[in-house]
Design an enzyme around this catalytic site. Structure first.
Site, PDB file in Angstrom:
ATOM      1  N   HIS A 282      50.473  87.324  55.694  1.00 41.56           N
ATOM      2  CA  HIS A 282      49.619  86.308  56.311  1.00 41.56           C
ATOM      3  C   HIS A 282      49.264  86.701  57.740  1.00 41.56           C
ATOM      4  CE1 HIS A 282      53.415  83.939  57.665  1.00 41.56           C
ATOM      5  NE2 HIS A 282      52.787  84.235  58.791  1.00 41.56           N
TER       6      HIS A 282
ATOM      7  N   GLU B  85      47.815  81.988  54.489  1.00 42.07           N
ATOM      8  CA  GLU B  85      48.776  82.422  53.486  1.00 42.07           C
ATOM      9  C   GLU B  85      48.047  83.082  52.312  1.00 42.07           C
ATOM     10  OE1 GLU B  85      51.744  82.442  54.198  1.00 42.07           O
ATOM     11  OE2 GLU B  85      52.551  80.564  54.970  1.00 42.07           O
TER      12      GLU B  85
ATOM     13  N   ASP C  82      47.146  79.129  65.755  1.00 41.27           N
ATOM     14  CA  ASP C  82      47.597  78.107  64.813  1.00 41.27           C
ATOM     15  C   ASP C  82      48.579  77.145  65.470  1.00 41.27           C
ATOM     16  OD1 ASP C  82      49.629  79.972  65.058  1.00 41.27           O
ATOM     17  OD2 ASP C  82      49.479  80.714  63.030  1.00 41.27           O
TER      18      ASP C  82
ATOM     19  N   ASN D 183      54.663  88.243  54.108  1.00 37.27           N
ATOM     20  CA  ASN D 183      53.837  88.117  52.905  1.00 37.27           C
ATOM     21  C   ASN D 183      52.372  88.470  53.175  1.00 37.27           C
ATOM     22  OD1 ASN D 183      52.911  85.941  54.351  1.00 37.27           O
ATOM     23  ND2 ASN D 183      53.409  84.383  52.818  1.00 37.27           N
TER      24      ASN D 183
HETATM   25  C1  GLP Z   1      54.117  83.083  62.041  1.00 33.13           C
HETATM   26  C2  GLP Z   1      52.785  82.800  62.770  1.00 33.13           C
HETATM   27  C3  GLP Z   1      51.909  84.016  62.731  1.00 33.13           C
HETATM   28  C4  GLP Z   1      52.791  85.211  62.909  1.00 33.13           C
HETATM   29  C5  GLP Z   1      53.596  85.401  61.662  1.00 33.13           C
HETATM   30  C6  GLP Z   1      54.691  86.418  61.768  1.00 33.13           C
HETATM   31  O1  GLP Z   1      54.626  82.044  61.328  1.00 33.13           O
HETATM   32  N1  GLP Z   1      52.056  81.663  62.377  1.00 33.13           N
HETATM   33  O2  GLP Z   1      50.893  83.907  63.716  1.00 33.13           O
HETATM   34  O3  GLP Z   1      52.032  86.364  63.145  1.00 33.13           O
HETATM   35  O4  GLP Z   1      54.060  84.171  61.182  1.00 33.13           O
HETATM   36  O5  GLP Z   1      55.784  85.882  62.424  1.00 33.13           O
HETATM   37  P1  GLP Z   1      56.817  86.759  63.195  1.00 33.13           P
HETATM   38  O6  GLP Z   1      56.022  87.524  64.197  1.00 33.13           O
HETATM   39  O7  GLP Z   1      57.771  85.810  63.847  1.00 33.13           O
HETATM   40  O8  GLP Z   1      57.461  87.659  62.202  1.00 33.13           O
END
Ligand code: GLP
Length: 252
Positions: free
Chosen positions: A137, A142, A66, A135
């Protein structure tokens, strides 16, 4: 889903790197899917150690999950920058074989279609690395994302904007509110998935992804549809799983 448990995030990174190295074997030019965020950082550090020790990823192709829409490519928190800093350099990837969605494109819808075509032209993703949002995702899919969704423009959930404000000086107002993300359907087409999660804030999402119903309310629950998923968890992220989900030797 196969679950591997480690006491802490560093151990989870080492365990996930071992799974990946073993899956790649001596395949000369694998196609990797790479995630950003804090979750995969211990994994990238452990993989970098393996690269130092001789693992050769110079001919690997990689696709990021992404990218924020509208954030300049050279912003330090653009996923172009993060992937360059945390993945391309440490893993010794060839930058010309690493792809990130074009979040600055004047036509993000066309950019999404181009990204799908690029993945297809590479023969699909052999091994997709995932984190998970609090959440539930995956990528930026989302709650509300359906299982056959493809690469597309999405609005970020308020929770995700708040969570990611830590990368933007703690100011949620600086976090982009839209992103280009591979879809759930795109992710599910990868041949193998390794999801790493650590910390108490992920425990609820992990438990619902593994044990809950498959639902768009918790997009990671659709990973139950894939037959080659490994979840590498630390003790805190695994703390709300029932014992039936845990490996038989857990806690011994
Ligand atoms: C982010 C990314 C995801 C990631 C998730 C968890 O915003 N877009 O690819 O897996 O949210 O983030 P983090 O690993 O910093 O907790």
């Amino acid at each position: 889903m196969r679950i591997l448990l480690s006491p802490d995030a560093t151990g989870a990174g080492v365990a996930a790197a071992a799974v990946i190295a073993s899956s790649l074997g001596d395949r000369p030019a694998p196609v990797l899917g790479v995630a950003t965020g804090s979750s995969p950082q211990p994994l990238y550090r452990a993989l970098a150690d393996r690269v130092q020790a001789g693992l050769d990823l110079a001919r690997a192709t990689a696709f990021a999950l992404d990218e924020y829409v509208g954030l300049p490519v050279d912003h330090p928190e653009s996923y172009h920058s993060v992937i360059a800093r945390e993945v391309i350099g440490p893993l010794g990837l060839d930058p010309s074989r690493v792809h990130v969605p074009e979040g600055v494109s004047a036509d993000p819808v066309a950019a999404a279609a181009r990204y799908e075509a690029l993945i297809a032209a590479a023969g699909g993703v052999d091994l997709q690395i995932l984190g998970i949002g609090a959440n539930g995702h995956i990528g930026f899919n989302e709650p509300g994302s359906v299982p056959d969704s493809r690469t597309r423009v999405v609005d970020l959930a308020p929770r995700t904007v708040a969570d990611n404000s830590r990368f933007f000086d703690g100011d949620a107002g600086l976090v982009p509110t839209r992103a280009l993300t591979q879809g759930i359907g795109t992710i599910l087409e990868s041949r193998e998935i390794v999801l790493i999660a650590w910390g108490e804030s992920k425990a609820d999402a992990v438990a619902r992804a593994v044990e809950g119903p498959q639902t768009a309310e918790l997009p990671a629950s659709f990973l139950q549809r894939h037959d080659r998923v490994t979840l590498v968890l630390d003790a805190a992220a695994a703390s709300r799983l029932s014992s039936a989900s845990l490996p038989v030797d857990a806690g011994r």
